[in-house]
Design a protein around this motif. Sequence first.
Motif, PDB file in Angstrom:
ATOM      1  N   GLN A 165       0.846  -1.185   0.000  1.00  0.00           N
ATOM      2  CA  GLN A 165       0.000   0.000   0.000  1.00  0.00           C
ATOM      3  C   GLN A 165       0.890   1.246   0.000  1.00  0.00           C
ATOM      4  N   TRP A 166       1.169   1.771  -1.187  1.00  0.00           N
ATOM      5  CA  TRP A 166       1.996   2.959  -1.322  1.00  0.00           C
ATOM      6  C   TRP A 166       1.110   4.204  -1.367  1.00  0.00           C
ATOM      7  N   THR A 167       1.588   5.303  -0.802  1.00  0.00           N
ATOM      8  CA  THR A 167       0.847   6.569  -0.880  1.00  0.00           C
ATOM      9  C   THR A 167       0.796   7.059  -2.325  1.00  0.00           C
ATOM     10  N   HIS A 168       1.932   6.962  -3.013  1.00  0.00           N
ATOM     11  CA  HIS A 168       2.004   7.327  -4.426  1.00  0.00           C
ATOM     12  C   HIS A 168       2.505   6.107  -5.200  1.00  0.00           C
ATOM     13  N   ARG A 169       1.859   5.800  -6.318  1.00  0.00           N
ATOM     14  CA  ARG A 169       2.188   4.595  -7.074  1.00  0.00           C
ATOM     15  C   ARG A 169       2.684   4.884  -8.492  1.00  0.00           C
TER      16      ARG A 169
END
Length: 248
Positions: A165-169
């Motif tokens: 679960q990345w904040t920005h992908r």
Amino acid sequence: MTQPSPGQSESIGTYNNGCLAGAASLPLEGEGYQVMRSYRGRYYGHREMIRFLHDLSHGVQQLKLGQLLVGDIAMPRGGRFTSGHASHQTGLDADIWLKMADRPLSDAELVDVQPLPMVHLKDYRINRENWGEQQALLVQLAAADERVARIFVHPVIKEQLCQRQWTHRDWLRKVRPWWGHYYHFHVRLNCPAGDTSCTPQKAPPPGDGCGGELASWKPLMTEKQPKKKTARKKAKPAPPEQCLALLK
């Protein structure tokens, strides 16, 4: 060739058929990194690559991830290696191991340092004893750099990155699955501004590459795979004229 040519750095041709003028050498040791197997003489790169590696090692130190181990970059004037790589010819490619050292390695250790496999290749699954937070953050740190065009990792490693679960992908688009990269990742930079003889690679497809495209890499584990026919070796293309002159 054992020495770079004089002048400013310039990448010429394509990543897998080109050369490098005005290369810079990466010091064999620096803040937070070490060059492995330096006897090969593959620690030269475009000055933009050398700056990138210094910046990456600085970021690694700030995040306290460990000691960065740098593998092959390019030869003093680029061009084809006698073995090991099809690319790495323009000084814009570098291999970085996913094994993080907790201390600087001795000269003897650097000569014959052993890889740490992140993937159980036969089972097509991650090796959880070796893969962890440090490795994931290292790949993210490299891929988020705007100078980076692509990063190659084993498909199983890409799968692990996709599941987090990345904040920005957005950076995941640059991380491309490719066989063989199960203990290291391969960084490829964009053609630097002003290098008019450098041929860029087509941009990766839109999206994060975590759906059907990634699933297509998974082999059919339940069926016996047919034997692959031995393909005839293709003749290597002639290097650009600028390279022929540079390598003479």
